[in-house]
Write a protein that holds these residues in place. Structure first.
Motif, PDB file in Angstrom:
ATOM      1  N   SER A 259      -0.928  10.352  -2.176  1.00 33.48           N
ATOM      2  CA  SER A 259       0.116   9.417  -2.619  1.00 33.48           C
ATOM      3  C   SER A 259      -0.360   7.968  -2.574  1.00 33.48           C
ATOM      4  O   SER A 259       0.407   7.057  -2.866  1.00 33.48           O
ATOM      5  CB  SER A 259       1.381   9.589  -1.771  1.00 33.48           C
ATOM      6  OG  SER A 259       1.187   9.086  -0.460  1.00 33.48           O
ATOM      7  N   HIS A 260      -1.631   7.757  -2.217  1.00 34.14           N
ATOM      8  CA  HIS A 260      -2.231   6.424  -2.139  1.00 34.14           C
ATOM      9  C   HIS A 260      -3.460   6.362  -3.041  1.00 34.14           C
ATOM     10  O   HIS A 260      -4.589   6.467  -2.563  1.00 34.14           O
ATOM     11  CB  HIS A 260      -2.614   6.098  -0.694  1.00 34.14           C
ATOM     12  CG  HIS A 260      -1.445   5.991   0.218  1.00 34.14           C
ATOM     13  ND1 HIS A 260      -0.944   7.073   0.909  1.00 34.14           N
ATOM     14  CD2 HIS A 260      -0.663   4.927   0.535  1.00 34.14           C
ATOM     15  CE1 HIS A 260       0.091   6.670   1.621  1.00 34.14           C
ATOM     16  NE2 HIS A 260       0.282   5.381   1.413  1.00 34.14           N
ATOM     17  N   PRO A 261      -3.258   6.170  -4.351  1.00 37.91           N
ATOM     18  CA  PRO A 261      -4.405   6.105  -5.271  1.00 37.91           C
ATOM     19  C   PRO A 261      -5.184   4.797  -5.092  1.00 37.91           C
ATOM     20  O   PRO A 261      -4.779   3.919  -4.326  1.00 37.91           O
ATOM     21  CB  PRO A 261      -3.753   6.169  -6.652  1.00 37.91           C
ATOM     22  CG  PRO A 261      -2.380   5.626  -6.438  1.00 37.91           C
ATOM     23  CD  PRO A 261      -1.985   6.010  -5.042  1.00 37.91           C
ATOM     24  N   VAL A 262      -6.288   4.665  -5.802  1.00 37.29           N
ATOM     25  CA  VAL A 262      -7.120   3.471  -5.654  1.00 37.29           C
ATOM     26  C   VAL A 262      -6.533   2.251  -6.365  1.00 37.29           C
ATOM     27  O   VAL A 262      -7.034   1.144  -6.195  1.00 37.29           O
ATOM     28  CB  VAL A 262      -8.569   3.703  -6.143  1.00 37.29           C
ATOM     29  CG1 VAL A 262      -9.253   4.759  -5.297  1.00 37.29           C
ATOM     30  CG2 VAL A 262      -8.601   4.070  -7.606  1.00 37.29           C
ATOM     31  N   ASP A 263      -5.490   2.428  -7.164  1.00 36.47           N
ATOM     32  CA  ASP A 263      -4.832   1.284  -7.780  1.00 36.47           C
ATOM     33  C   ASP A 263      -3.324   1.473  -7.682  1.00 36.47           C
ATOM     34  O   ASP A 263      -2.846   2.511  -7.236  1.00 36.47           O
ATOM     35  CB  ASP A 263      -5.281   1.114  -9.237  1.00 36.47           C
ATOM     36  CG  ASP A 263      -4.991   2.329 -10.086  1.00 36.47           C
ATOM     37  OD1 ASP A 263      -4.421   3.319  -9.577  1.00 36.47           O
ATOM     38  OD2 ASP A 263      -5.339   2.313 -11.273  1.00 36.47           O
ATOM     39  N   GLY A 264      -2.581   0.450  -8.051  1.00 34.66           N
ATOM     40  CA  GLY A 264      -1.129   0.508  -7.955  1.00 34.66           C
ATOM     41  C   GLY A 264      -0.635  -0.061  -6.641  1.00 34.66           C
ATOM     42  O   GLY A 264      -1.409  -0.556  -5.825  1.00 34.66           O
ATOM     43  N   PRO A 265       0.672   0.006  -6.429  1.00 29.80           N
ATOM     44  CA  PRO A 265       1.261  -0.632  -5.249  1.00 29.80           C
ATOM     45  C   PRO A 265       1.084   0.132  -3.936  1.00 29.80           C
ATOM     46  O   PRO A 265       1.283  -0.432  -2.873  1.00 29.80           O
ATOM     47  CB  PRO A 265       2.739  -0.736  -5.612  1.00 29.80           C
ATOM     48  CG  PRO A 265       2.970   0.400  -6.554  1.00 29.80           C
ATOM     49  CD  PRO A 265       1.685   0.543  -7.336  1.00 29.80           C
ATOM     50  N   TYR A 266       0.711   1.417  -4.013  1.00 31.60           N
ATOM     51  CA  TYR A 266       0.595   2.229  -2.804  1.00 31.60           C
ATOM     52  C   TYR A 266      -0.876   2.520  -2.546  1.00 31.60           C
ATOM     53  O   TYR A 266      -1.477   3.392  -3.160  1.00 31.60           O
ATOM     54  CB  TYR A 266       1.415   3.510  -2.933  1.00 31.60           C
ATOM     55  CG  TYR A 266       2.814   3.226  -3.429  1.00 31.60           C
ATOM     56  CD1 TYR A 266       3.594   2.227  -2.846  1.00 31.60           C
ATOM     57  CD2 TYR A 266       3.347   3.920  -4.496  1.00 31.60           C
ATOM     58  CE1 TYR A 266       4.861   1.940  -3.313  1.00 31.60           C
ATOM     59  CE2 TYR A 266       4.627   3.648  -4.966  1.00 31.60           C
ATOM     60  CZ  TYR A 266       5.377   2.651  -4.370  1.00 31.60           C
ATOM     61  OH  TYR A 266       6.629   2.368  -4.831  1.00 31.60           O
ATOM     62  N   ARG A 267      -1.444   1.769  -1.618  1.00 31.82           N
ATOM     63  CA  ARG A 267      -2.891   1.789  -1.384  1.00 31.82           C
ATOM     64  C   ARG A 267      -3.215   2.325  -0.003  1.00 31.82           C
ATOM     65  O   ARG A 267      -2.413   2.246   0.922  1.00 31.82           O
ATOM     66  CB  ARG A 267      -3.466   0.376  -1.478  1.00 31.82           C
ATOM     67  CG  ARG A 267      -3.208  -0.378  -2.742  1.00 31.82           C
ATOM     68  CD  ARG A 267      -4.082   0.103  -3.887  1.00 31.82           C
ATOM     69  NE  ARG A 267      -3.827  -0.682  -5.073  1.00 31.82           N
ATOM     70  CZ  ARG A 267      -4.645  -1.584  -5.581  1.00 31.82           C
ATOM     71  NH1 ARG A 267      -5.805  -1.822  -5.018  1.00 31.82           N
ATOM     72  NH2 ARG A 267      -4.307  -2.251  -6.667  1.00 31.82           N
ATOM     73  N   LEU A 268      -4.444   2.792   0.098  1.00 28.17           N
ATOM     74  CA  LEU A 268      -5.036   3.203   1.370  1.00 28.17           C
ATOM     75  C   LEU A 268      -6.391   2.526   1.454  1.00 28.17           C
ATOM     76  O   LEU A 268      -7.259   2.766   0.624  1.00 28.17           O
ATOM     77  CB  LEU A 268      -5.203   4.732   1.412  1.00 28.17           C
ATOM     78  CG  LEU A 268      -6.102   5.317   2.506  1.00 28.17           C
ATOM     79  CD1 LEU A 268      -5.577   4.998   3.895  1.00 28.17           C
ATOM     80  CD2 LEU A 268      -6.243   6.829   2.309  1.00 28.17           C
ATOM     81  N   MET A 269      -6.555   1.657   2.432  1.00 28.99           N
ATOM     82  CA  MET A 269      -7.824   0.975   2.662  1.00 28.99           C
ATOM     83  C   MET A 269      -8.406   1.494   3.974  1.00 28.99           C
ATOM     84  O   MET A 269      -7.694   1.649   4.960  1.00 28.99           O
ATOM     85  CB  MET A 269      -7.628  -0.539   2.743  1.00 28.99           C
ATOM     86  CG  MET A 269      -6.947  -1.153   1.530  1.00 28.99           C
ATOM     87  SD  MET A 269      -7.752  -0.836  -0.046  1.00 28.99           S
ATOM     88  CE  MET A 269      -9.235  -1.811   0.146  1.00 28.99           C
ATOM     89  N   VAL A 270      -9.710   1.775   3.973  1.00 26.72           N
ATOM     90  CA  VAL A 270     -10.398   2.367   5.114  1.00 26.72           C
ATOM     91  C   VAL A 270     -11.503   1.417   5.573  1.00 26.72           C
ATOM     92  O   VAL A 270     -12.267   0.904   4.751  1.00 26.72           O
ATOM     93  CB  VAL A 270     -10.989   3.744   4.724  1.00 26.72           C
ATOM     94  CG1 VAL A 270     -11.859   4.299   5.830  1.00 26.72           C
ATOM     95  CG2 VAL A 270      -9.870   4.716   4.362  1.00 26.72           C
ATOM     96  N   ALA A 271     -11.582   1.191   6.876  1.00 27.95           N
ATOM     97  CA  ALA A 271     -12.663   0.389   7.458  1.00 27.95           C
ATOM     98  C   ALA A 271     -13.728   1.336   7.992  1.00 27.95           C
ATOM     99  O   ALA A 271     -13.414   2.297   8.704  1.00 27.95           O
ATOM    100  CB  ALA A 271     -12.134  -0.485   8.588  1.00 27.95           C
ATOM    101  N   THR A 272     -14.979   1.055   7.630  1.00 35.38           N
ATOM    102  CA  THR A 272     -16.096   1.868   8.116  1.00 35.38           C
ATOM    103  C   THR A 272     -17.130   0.971   8.772  1.00 35.38           C
ATOM    104  O   THR A 272     -17.292  -0.195   8.397  1.00 35.38           O
ATOM    105  CB  THR A 272     -16.769   2.664   6.973  1.00 35.38           C
ATOM    106  OG1 THR A 272     -17.268   1.753   6.008  1.00 35.38           O
ATOM    107  CG2 THR A 272     -15.791   3.631   6.324  1.00 35.38           C
ATOM    108  N   ALA A 273     -17.847   1.544   9.728  1.00 38.34           N
ATOM    109  CA  ALA A 273     -18.943   0.828  10.367  1.00 38.34           C
ATOM    110  C   ALA A 273     -20.110   0.790   9.391  1.00 38.34           C
ATOM    111  O   ALA A 273     -20.489   1.824   8.830  1.00 38.34           O
ATOM    112  CB  ALA A 273     -19.343   1.528  11.657  1.00 38.34           C
ATOM    113  N   ALA A 274     -20.650  -0.392   9.168  1.00 35.46           N
ATOM    114  CA  ALA A 274     -21.799  -0.534   8.264  1.00 35.46           C
ATOM    115  C   ALA A 274     -22.942   0.328   8.773  1.00 35.46           C
ATOM    116  O   ALA A 274     -23.191   0.406   9.967  1.00 35.46           O
ATOM    117  CB  ALA A 274     -22.218  -1.996   8.172  1.00 35.46           C
TER     118      ALA A 274
END
Length: 180
Positions: free
Chosen positions: A52-67
């Motif tokens: 339900s959180h695609p890469v565009d649009g108002p409903y997003r999911l952002m993930v932080a990763t260790a470099a």
């Protein structure tokens, strides 16, 4: 926290992240009143949430990763505030950081990336409900311009007690008027 910015990358969430995102969320289900879910989830049970959180649009999911390692350190989402059509320009936002990744600026990086991604969307307000007490979450939301708009008293019961939830709002695409 300049070092955190170089050591952490933020990107949209993908289906391959589901197992780790579920583990992070389940920690908060088991150990805290930050979420009012009371039973842990399997990754399959969480799949509809992720999708339900695609890469565009108002409903997003952002993930932080260790470099370098690409270890997931946390995530932030924007989700529908309510299901009725008139609420479509409002979102509810949230951040979850891996239990061993706190106090490194991960939440700040995640929210920064989330609000940057949402900047071009047809959105008017963001809301956040914060189970009380949670000073770290309150500080994070204040840093991004959220203002307290009210508190639901003893609205959730978990771990044998009732919890308050303070609600915060932030204007998107415009500043909140002083009288709001």
């Amino acid at each position: 926290m300049p070092s955190a910015h170089k050591e952490v990358q933020v990107r949209p969430g993908v289906e391959e992240d589901l197992d780790v995102l579920t583990e992070i969320y389940n920690h908060y289900v088991r150990e805290t009143a930050i979420t009012f879910d009371t039973a842990v989830f399997t990754a399959e049970e969480r799949r509809p949430w992720l999708l339900s959180h695609p890469v565009d649009g108002p409903y997003r999911l952002m993930v932080a990763t260790a470099a370098g390692s690409q270890r997931i350190l946390g995530y932030a989402t924007s989700s529908p505030y309510r299901a009725k059509p008139a609420y479509s320009t409002s979102v509810e936002t949230t951040v979850y950081v891996a239990p061993d990744a706190g106090r490194r600026g991960i939440g700040t990086l995640l929210y920064g990336a989330l609000f940057e991604a949402l900047a071009g969307e047809d959105l008017h307000r963001a809301y956040a409900g914060i189970a009380q007490p949670n000073e770290a979450s309150w500080r994070l939301h204040a840093r991004f311009g959220f203002r307290h708009v009210g508190t639901y008293r003893e609205v959730g019961r978990k771990f044998g007690r009732y919890w308050d939830v303070a609600w915060y709002e932030k204007g998107l695409g415009q500043a909140l008027p002083d009288s709001a």
